[in-house]
Design an enzyme around this catalytic site. Structure first.
Site, PDB file in Angstrom:
ATOM      1  CB  SER A 258      37.968  46.262  40.554  1.00  0.00           C
ATOM      2  OG  SER A 258      38.006  45.662  39.283  1.00  0.00           O
TER       3      SER A 258
ATOM      4  CB  ILE B 177      34.457  30.733  43.540  1.00  0.00           C
ATOM      5  CG1 ILE B 177      33.929  31.996  44.242  1.00  0.00           C
ATOM      6  CG2 ILE B 177      35.474  29.990  44.411  1.00  0.00           C
ATOM      7  CD1 ILE B 177      34.926  33.152  44.358  1.00  0.00           C
ATOM      8  CB  THR B 178      38.962  29.220  40.002  1.00  0.00           C
ATOM      9  OG1 THR B 178      38.787  30.325  39.136  1.00  0.00           O
ATOM     10  CG2 THR B 178      39.670  28.099  39.261  1.00  0.00           C
TER      11      THR B 178
ATOM     12  CD  GLU C 238      44.871  34.835  43.247  1.00  0.00           C
ATOM     13  OE1 GLU C 238      44.650  34.981  44.456  1.00  0.00           O
ATOM     14  OE2 GLU C 238      43.989  34.892  42.382  1.00  0.00           O
TER      15      GLU C 238
ATOM     16  CB  THR D 242      41.207  44.164  35.807  1.00  0.00           C
ATOM     17  OG1 THR D 242      41.302  45.442  36.457  1.00  0.00           O
ATOM     18  CG2 THR D 242      39.864  43.526  36.117  1.00  0.00           C
TER      19      THR D 242
HETATM   20  C1  FAD Z   1      37.465  32.838  34.944  1.00  0.00           C
HETATM   21  C2  FAD Z   1      37.549  33.642  36.182  1.00  0.00           C
HETATM   22  C3  FAD Z   1      38.054  33.071  37.326  1.00  0.00           C
HETATM   23  C4  FAD Z   1      38.071  33.793  38.517  1.00  0.00           C
HETATM   24  N1  FAD Z   1      38.470  33.184  39.676  1.00  0.00           N
HETATM   25  C5  FAD Z   1      38.296  33.828  40.855  1.00  0.00           C
HETATM   26  C6  FAD Z   1      38.517  33.161  42.091  1.00  0.00           C
HETATM   27  O1  FAD Z   1      38.912  32.000  42.128  1.00  0.00           O
HETATM   28  N2  FAD Z   1      38.275  33.839  43.250  1.00  0.00           N
HETATM   29  C7  FAD Z   1      37.854  35.133  43.254  1.00  0.00           C
HETATM   30  O2  FAD Z   1      37.660  35.686  44.324  1.00  0.00           O
HETATM   31  N3  FAD Z   1      37.632  35.804  42.092  1.00  0.00           N
HETATM   32  C8  FAD Z   1      37.837  35.177  40.910  1.00  0.00           C
HETATM   33  N4  FAD Z   1      37.603  35.835  39.720  1.00  0.00           N
HETATM   34  C9  FAD Z   1      37.120  37.197  39.766  1.00  0.00           C
HETATM   35  C10 FAD Z   1      38.125  38.210  39.273  1.00  0.00           C
HETATM   36  O3  FAD Z   1      39.117  38.414  40.246  1.00  0.00           O
HETATM   37  C11 FAD Z   1      37.311  39.474  38.967  1.00  0.00           C
HETATM   38  O4  FAD Z   1      36.577  39.189  37.786  1.00  0.00           O
HETATM   39  C12 FAD Z   1      38.187  40.698  38.779  1.00  0.00           C
HETATM   40  O5  FAD Z   1      38.772  41.081  39.992  1.00  0.00           O
HETATM   41  C13 FAD Z   1      37.398  41.887  38.211  1.00  0.00           C
HETATM   42  O6  FAD Z   1      36.178  42.077  38.840  1.00  0.00           O
HETATM   43  P1  FAD Z   1      34.833  42.231  37.960  1.00  0.00           P
HETATM   44  O7  FAD Z   1      34.811  41.095  36.990  1.00  0.00           O
HETATM   45  O8  FAD Z   1      33.708  42.347  38.899  1.00  0.00           O
HETATM   46  O9  FAD Z   1      35.044  43.548  37.130  1.00  0.00           O
HETATM   47  P2  FAD Z   1      34.757  45.050  37.639  1.00  0.00           P
HETATM   48  O10 FAD Z   1      35.430  45.285  38.932  1.00  0.00           O
HETATM   49  O11 FAD Z   1      33.301  45.308  37.564  1.00  0.00           O
HETATM   50  O12 FAD Z   1      35.509  45.890  36.538  1.00  0.00           O
HETATM   51  C14 FAD Z   1      34.979  46.154  35.234  1.00  0.00           C
HETATM   52  C15 FAD Z   1      35.997  46.993  34.463  1.00  0.00           C
HETATM   53  O13 FAD Z   1      36.222  48.237  35.138  1.00  0.00           O
HETATM   54  C16 FAD Z   1      37.617  48.386  35.414  1.00  0.00           C
HETATM   55  N5  FAD Z   1      37.812  49.023  36.723  1.00  0.00           N
HETATM   56  C17 FAD Z   1      37.165  48.738  37.883  1.00  0.00           C
HETATM   57  N6  FAD Z   1      37.617  49.519  38.865  1.00  0.00           N
HETATM   58  C18 FAD Z   1      38.583  50.305  38.328  1.00  0.00           C
HETATM   59  C19 FAD Z   1      39.415  51.341  38.844  1.00  0.00           C
HETATM   60  N7  FAD Z   1      39.377  51.731  40.117  1.00  0.00           N
HETATM   61  N8  FAD Z   1      40.280  51.953  37.986  1.00  0.00           N
HETATM   62  C20 FAD Z   1      40.368  51.576  36.681  1.00  0.00           C
HETATM   63  N9  FAD Z   1      39.580  50.610  36.144  1.00  0.00           N
HETATM   64  C21 FAD Z   1      38.710  49.980  36.954  1.00  0.00           C
HETATM   65  C22 FAD Z   1      38.178  46.964  35.431  1.00  0.00           C
HETATM   66  O14 FAD Z   1      39.577  46.941  35.146  1.00  0.00           O
HETATM   67  C23 FAD Z   1      37.355  46.303  34.349  1.00  0.00           C
HETATM   68  O15 FAD Z   1      37.948  46.575  33.106  1.00  0.00           O
HETATM   69  C24 FAD Z   1      37.637  35.129  38.518  1.00  0.00           C
HETATM   70  C25 FAD Z   1      37.182  35.725  37.341  1.00  0.00           C
HETATM   71  C26 FAD Z   1      37.115  34.994  36.186  1.00  0.00           C
HETATM   72  C27 FAD Z   1      36.579  35.646  34.944  1.00  0.00           C
END
Ligand code: FAD
Length: 495
Positions: free
Chosen positions: A119, A144-145, A233, A356
């Site tokens: 995030s 990365i999709t 996006e 998210t």
């Molecule tokens: C199947 C899949 C495909 C994807 N495809 C791509 C892609 O093509 N390219 C790419 O770059 N990324 C991709 N992603 C990554 C996706 O964008 C990230 O998973 C997403 O941005 C969340 O990051 P994280 O999973 O590291 O969760 P984290 O950032 O670690 O968050 C964990 C939890 O904490 C919460 N949280 C974090 N910060 C805050 C805040 N400031 N305030 C409130 N809540 C917070 C989040 O909402 C979440 O519930 C993909 C992910 C998946 C699962």
């Protein structure tokens, strides 16, 4: 686009097969490419269909009925290149890449997320160091999709370690990195819960030399490029949730028309009808959101709030709608004999990908405040002389000079109509004839020192809010001025 609907109808069986074979439907992607749909947002001069974000949303919605592997590969390909090159690319980048993308010869991917940065996208650790005419990229990207499937990767890397650049969000740069560039490899492919058959994984960058000509938008412009791409996006991603919603409704209706319990089709049961009604209204609502946001983007309006709202509400509605469809179908709905259970496995990622839903709330809160700024201004309230009740007024305020007595009286008069609120600096300034900041601060500080006023200082220590203390209220006006009783009240109760 009728053509996309017909293609989707015809391709549904192949889409369902991927849920069993777990093989990416390469033949379908090739057909999508041959129809020119990868160029749906690309202007005609670069070989595209010039149908805008609305066109991209329509095609994505139809493809998402076939299977998520196809629609996500298609949509993510557009997220990884098209928007960034169209908005920020040089003429040469446009001439080189857009015709190839339009023909489906350069499938794209977008690379923001890293093992240690999700995030907090500004906190990415992959670096890009400029050496002459090239940037040397080192680091990793994950989730990365289209990893491995894509030919062209839009990669965001940290190009400056200077504190002042980070503070201005000018520490990131966006690059186009081609498959086959030495040092650039696929490290891992994930086993996902949903999106069956779609490659998604980790990429490794080991001393990858990227020509400076592949830098999009210029050095330090990565954050801006990323944000512009994310609005596009979020809208198209949301469009890709509409197809499974439609297919779930189709499955739930068809099933319940044919399933008899208590001697009648289960579609005749009021509880199932109520669920189906919610499913229809959920779908209609979501379509309005998606196509409204798409239209705004096509009109080059700032659609940050609308795009984020669509992503958040459509993904939440999707989860409930699919779950309800399974409920209408009972136990059968949860078996793999029908595709609806696969849609449910896809539900969670929609609330995570492209930011998210918690992050969407942050964006919507901040963006909403900015977008509605004028409408959020508190109206002045005054005692209506005839009704003797507080009402909002649009009449101009009578202004007075900045002296302690006047400022204290303004605060006391405000207490009469807003009994639990502080006044903002702006509220006070609107009632002063010469609203000089320094003089106002000094006057408020003097009143504070005398115990007549209580101040609230915000993050930077500046006085943001003020109210009269009880002592201040007593000094400013006689008690009679604060007294107020409803007409119907028995006078005996007042003392
Ligand atoms: C199947 C899949 C495909 C994807 N495809 C791509 C892609 O093509 N390219 C790419 O770059 N990324 C991709 N992603 C990554 C996706 O964008 C990230 O998973 C997403 O941005 C969340 O990051 P994280 O999973 O590291 O969760 P984290 O950032 O670690 O968050 C964990 C939890 O904490 C919460 N949280 C974090 N910060 C805050 C805040 N400031 N305030 C409130 N809540 C917070 C989040 O909402 C979440 O519930 C993909 C992910 C998946 C699962």
């Amino acid at each position: 686009m009728e053509e996309a609907r017909v293609f989707a109808d015809r391709s549904l069986p192949v889409g369902e097969e991927t849920l069993w074979t777990r093989k990416f439907p390469v033949s379908l992607l090739k057909e999508v490419a041959s129809r020119g749909w990868f160029g749906v947002v690309i202007p005609g001069q670069f070989g595209g269909l010039d149908s805008g974000v609305t066109g991209a949303s329509i095609v994505t919605e139809e493809l998402s009925r076939v299977c998520s592997a196809l629609s996500e590969a298609y949509a993510v390909s557009m997220f990884g290149g098209v928007e960034q090159i169209l908005t920020f690319g040089t003429e040469e980048q446009k001439r080189t890449w857009l015709p190839k993308i339009a023909k489906g010869q350069a499938v794209g991917a977008v690379c923001i997320t890293e093992p240690f940065a999700g995030s907090d996208a500004a906190g990415i650790e992959t670096t890009a160091k400029k050496e002459g005419d090239t940037y040397v990229v080192n680091g990793k990207k994950r989730f990365i999709t289209n990893a491995g499937l894509a030919d062209l990767y839009v990669v965001y890397a940290r190009s400056s370690e200077k504190k002042e650049d980070k503070a201005k969000y000018q520490h990131l740069t966006a690059f186009l990195v081609e498959k086959g560039t030495p040092g650039f490899s696929v490290e891992k492919i994930n086993e996902l819960s949903g999106w069956t058959g779609l490659p998604n994984g980790t990429l490794d960058f080991d001393e990858v030399k990227v020509p400076a000509g592949n830098c999009i938008g210029g050095d330090g412009m990565g954050w801006k490029v990323m944000m512009a791409g994310l609005n596009f996006e979020r809208v198209v991603y949301s469009a890709g949730m509409l197809g499974p919603m439609r297919e779930s409704i189709r499955n739930a209706v068809a099933y319940s028309q044919r399933r008899l319990q208590f001697d009648r089709p289960t579609i005749d049961l009021p509880t199932n009808q109520a669920k189906l009604a919610e499913m229809f209204s959920g779908l209609y609502n979501c379509r309005l959101l998606v196509y409204h946001a798409a239209h705004l983007l096509d009109e080059h309006e700032d659609a940050m709030v609308e795009a984020s709202t669509a992503k958040m509400l459509v993904s939440d509605t999707y989860e409930k709608l699919i779950s309800d469809a399974i409920q209408v179908m009972g136990g059968d709905g949860w078996t793999r004999f029908y595709p609806v259970e696969a849609y449910l496995r896809d539900a969670k990622v929609n609330q995570i990908g492209a930011g998210t839903n918690q992050i969407m709330k942050l964006v919507i809160f901040r963006g909403g405040l900015k977008a509605m700024n004028k409408d959020l201004k508190m109206l002045h309230r005054r005692m209506n002389k005839e009704l003797r009740v507080p009402v909002s007024t649009i009449e101009p305020e009578t202004k007075c000079t900045i002296i302690e007595e006047n400022v204290l009286r303004i605060l006391a008069e405000d207490y009469v109509v807003n009994p639990g609120l502080y006044m903002t600096r702006e509220d006070l300034k609107e009632k002063l004839s010469e609203p000089e900041e320094l003089r106002l601060s000094k006057t408020l500080e003097a009143l504070e020192a005398e115990g007549l006023v209580k101040l609230y200082r915000g993050g930077k220590g500046a006085i943001d809010l003020a109210k009269a203390t009880y002592v201040g209220l007593r000094k400013a006006l006689p008690l009679e001025k604060y007294k107020w009783f409803p007409e119907w009240l028995s006078k005996e109760l007042i003392f």
